[in-house]
Enzyme design. Sequence first.
Site, PDB file in Angstrom:
ATOM      1  N   ALA A  24      10.681  -1.859   0.530  1.00 45.66           N
ATOM      2  CA  ALA A  24      10.624  -1.967  -0.943  1.00 45.66           C
ATOM      3  C   ALA A  24       9.667  -3.063  -1.404  1.00 45.66           C
ATOM      4  CB  ALA A  24      12.028  -2.228  -1.498  1.00 45.66           C
ATOM      5  N   SER A  25       8.866  -3.611  -0.484  1.00 44.60           N
ATOM      6  CA  SER A  25       7.950  -4.683  -0.884  1.00 44.60           C
ATOM      7  C   SER A  25       6.732  -4.166  -1.637  1.00 44.60           C
ATOM      8  CB  SER A  25       7.498  -5.473   0.352  1.00 44.60           C
ATOM      9  OG  SER A  25       7.193  -4.598   1.414  1.00 44.60           O
ATOM     10  N   ARG A  26       6.462  -2.877  -1.488  1.00 43.56           N
ATOM     11  CA  ARG A  26       5.223  -2.337  -2.074  1.00 43.56           C
ATOM     12  C   ARG A  26       5.429  -0.879  -2.462  1.00 43.56           C
ATOM     13  NH1 ARG A  26       1.314  -2.041   2.375  1.00 43.56           N
ATOM     14  NH2 ARG A  26       2.801  -2.759   3.943  1.00 43.56           N
ATOM     15  N   VAL A  68      13.331  -1.608  10.477  1.00 44.01           N
ATOM     16  CA  VAL A  68      14.292  -0.492  10.551  1.00 44.01           C
ATOM     17  C   VAL A  68      14.259   0.241  11.888  1.00 44.01           C
ATOM     18  CG1 VAL A  68      14.363  -0.098   8.046  1.00 44.01           C
ATOM     19  CG2 VAL A  68      12.716   1.180   9.455  1.00 44.01           C
ATOM     20  N   SER A 111       7.900  13.936   3.184  1.00 47.63           N
ATOM     21  CA  SER A 111       6.533  14.173   2.700  1.00 47.63           C
ATOM     22  C   SER A 111       6.306  15.675   2.713  1.00 47.63           C
ATOM     23  CB  SER A 111       5.507  13.504   3.619  1.00 47.63           C
ATOM     24  OG  SER A 111       4.204  13.964   3.296  1.00 47.63           O
ATOM     25  N   TYR A 118       3.035  11.577  12.293  1.00 49.28           N
ATOM     26  CA  TYR A 118       3.624  11.411  10.953  1.00 49.28           C
ATOM     27  C   TYR A 118       4.323  12.706  10.496  1.00 49.28           C
ATOM     28  CZ  TYR A 118       3.599  10.194   5.919  1.00 49.28           C
ATOM     29  OH  TYR A 118       3.941   9.927   4.617  1.00 49.28           O
ATOM     30  N   ALA A 125       7.502  13.293  12.418  1.00 44.62           N
ATOM     31  CA  ALA A 125       8.564  12.388  11.945  1.00 44.62           C
ATOM     32  C   ALA A 125       9.134  12.881  10.610  1.00 44.62           C
ATOM     33  CB  ALA A 125       8.022  10.970  11.793  1.00 44.62           C
ATOM     34  N   LYS A 126       8.263  13.325   9.715  1.00 43.13           N
ATOM     35  CA  LYS A 126       8.733  13.766   8.386  1.00 43.13           C
ATOM     36  C   LYS A 126       9.490  15.100   8.483  1.00 43.13           C
ATOM     37  CE  LYS A 126       7.176  10.279   5.961  1.00 43.13           C
ATOM     38  NZ  LYS A 126       8.121   9.280   5.446  1.00 43.13           N
ATOM     39  N   ILE A 128       0.431  10.290  -3.481  1.00 40.74           N
ATOM     40  CA  ILE A 128       0.844   9.232  -4.412  1.00 40.74           C
ATOM     41  C   ILE A 128      -0.062   8.011  -4.214  1.00 40.74           C
ATOM     42  CG2 ILE A 128       2.782   7.803  -5.203  1.00 40.74           C
ATOM     43  CD1 ILE A 128       3.416  10.830  -5.396  1.00 40.74           C
TER      44      ILE A 128
HETATM   45  P1  NAP Z   1       3.141   1.552   1.662  1.00 44.62           P
HETATM   46  O1  NAP Z   1       2.595   1.179   0.324  1.00 44.62           O
HETATM   47  O2  NAP Z   1       2.253   1.472   2.860  1.00 44.62           O
HETATM   48  O3  NAP Z   1       4.471   0.662   1.923  1.00 44.62           O
HETATM   49  C1  NAP Z   1       5.165   0.790   3.127  1.00 44.62           C
HETATM   50  C2  NAP Z   1       6.444  -0.007   3.049  1.00 44.62           C
HETATM   51  O4  NAP Z   1       7.187   0.190   4.261  1.00 44.62           O
HETATM   52  C3  NAP Z   1       6.221  -1.507   2.930  1.00 44.62           C
HETATM   53  O5  NAP Z   1       7.206  -2.034   2.073  1.00 44.62           O
HETATM   54  C4  NAP Z   1       6.422  -2.014   4.360  1.00 44.62           C
HETATM   55  O6  NAP Z   1       6.859  -3.375   4.428  1.00 44.62           O
HETATM   56  C5  NAP Z   1       7.535  -1.083   4.810  1.00 44.62           C
HETATM   57  N1  NAP Z   1       7.693  -0.975   6.264  1.00 44.62           N
HETATM   58  C6  NAP Z   1       6.786  -0.552   7.177  1.00 44.62           C
HETATM   59  N2  NAP Z   1       7.319  -0.584   8.418  1.00 44.62           N
HETATM   60  C7  NAP Z   1       8.602  -1.042   8.287  1.00 44.62           C
HETATM   61  C8  NAP Z   1       9.663  -1.295   9.190  1.00 44.62           C
HETATM   62  N3  NAP Z   1       9.526  -1.097  10.514  1.00 44.62           N
HETATM   63  N4  NAP Z   1      10.841  -1.770   8.700  1.00 44.62           N
HETATM   64  C9  NAP Z   1      11.010  -1.975   7.368  1.00 44.62           C
HETATM   65  N5  NAP Z   1      10.031  -1.753   6.457  1.00 44.62           N
HETATM   66  C10 NAP Z   1       8.836  -1.280   6.915  1.00 44.62           C
HETATM   67  O7  NAP Z   1       3.721   3.053   1.666  1.00 44.62           O
HETATM   68  P2  NAP Z   1       4.059   4.058   0.453  1.00 44.62           P
HETATM   69  O8  NAP Z   1       2.862   4.876   0.187  1.00 44.62           O
HETATM   70  O9  NAP Z   1       4.745   3.344  -0.649  1.00 44.62           O
HETATM   71  O10 NAP Z   1       5.084   5.032   1.213  1.00 44.62           O
HETATM   72  C11 NAP Z   1       6.502   4.893   1.125  1.00 44.62           C
HETATM   73  C12 NAP Z   1       7.146   6.109   1.771  1.00 44.62           C
HETATM   74  O11 NAP Z   1       6.691   7.296   1.113  1.00 44.62           O
HETATM   75  C13 NAP Z   1       6.787   6.277   3.248  1.00 44.62           C
HETATM   76  O12 NAP Z   1       7.891   6.777   3.961  1.00 44.62           O
HETATM   77  C14 NAP Z   1       5.692   7.327   3.214  1.00 44.62           C
HETATM   78  O13 NAP Z   1       5.601   8.038   4.416  1.00 44.62           O
HETATM   79  C15 NAP Z   1       6.169   8.199   2.063  1.00 44.62           C
HETATM   80  N6  NAP Z   1       5.116   9.013   1.460  1.00 44.62           N
HETATM   81  C16 NAP Z   1       4.060   8.435   0.841  1.00 44.62           C
HETATM   82  C17 NAP Z   1       3.076   9.254   0.276  1.00 44.62           C
HETATM   83  C18 NAP Z   1       1.868   8.706  -0.433  1.00 44.62           C
HETATM   84  O14 NAP Z   1       1.017   9.513  -0.845  1.00 44.62           O
HETATM   85  N7  NAP Z   1       1.754   7.407  -0.621  1.00 44.62           N
HETATM   86  C19 NAP Z   1       3.188  10.651   0.367  1.00 44.62           C
HETATM   87  C20 NAP Z   1       4.292  11.195   1.008  1.00 44.62           C
HETATM   88  C21 NAP Z   1       5.259  10.369   1.541  1.00 44.62           C
HETATM   89  P3  NAP Z   1       5.782  -4.623   4.422  1.00 44.62           P
HETATM   90  O15 NAP Z   1       5.198  -4.666   3.038  1.00 44.62           O
HETATM   91  O16 NAP Z   1       6.628  -5.817   4.726  1.00 44.62           O
HETATM   92  O17 NAP Z   1       4.756  -4.285   5.457  1.00 44.62           O
END
Ligand code: NAP
Length: 245
Positions: free
Chosen positions: A11-13, A62, A140, A153, A156-157, A186
Amino acid sequence: MTGRVSIITGASRGIGRAIAVELGKGGGQVVVNYVGRVDDARETARLVEQAGGRAIVEQADVSLAEDADRLVESALAAFGRLDVVVNNAGITRDTLILRMKDEDWDAVMNTNLKGAFHLIRSAARPMMKQRRGRIINIASVVGIVGNAGQANYVSAKAGLIGLTKTAARELAGRGITVNAVAPGFIETDMTAELQSDVVAKMVEQIPLGHVGKPEDVAKAVDFLASDKAAYITGQVLNVDGGMVM
Ligand code: NAP
């Protein structure tokens, strides 16, 4: 639901931050999880409180079972109950199968799929005792249709969707619903590295004609976490501007 207690992993980003803020609105109590970026996690907590909620920040990887257990314990210790778990933490290590190293496969599976399994297992006990709970897994659309260059990826999804349906069946009798949200494209750090011509090609495949925002995903999660979704379990809700239908 005023005062509901939620754990949001990653949830940091990006999407996780938007979910934390959405679930914090109107008095929600949120555990903001991160793995490395503590300053970003603290900023999320500040935004949750600005939105009217309460937040604590918890480092946990996690992919490690003991970290997932600790995350659940910290929610119970701080807020006394656990209503919602959002398995959002995710990473990518993209490359074609022929070039993919075992480390790339394992890292993505361990965070994106095993991480969700860990949290579901840890959270199930307190939720079963309460005889209610909401688990929402961020999958996803590529987990449904596949994507070249993302074998780890996508696997996993797709696995996360199977885990969602199985957990939904196992936990339904205890008043716990388990659903997945499948975002399309996104705008976050995860997609920021893509070349502009790749993005333009993707946008062509989105009927609504634009990429999504983290808040679009957060609103769908908020719905599934709410009482309005009480009779919905084992489902995958695509939030993708119509890309996959
Ligand atoms: P992001 O901006 O890269 O953020 C990833 C987040 O996951 C960060 O808060 C990171 O923490 C955390 N993280 C990574 N490894 C971790 C671990 N081992 N334990 C705990 N936290 C961990 O990603 P996002 O785009 O927001 O994506 C969020 C979710 O949506 C993901 O599951 C991604 O696969 C899914 N998703 C995204 C999209 C897209 O287009 N963006 C599309 C489909 C699905 P730190 O900040 O501390 O590194």
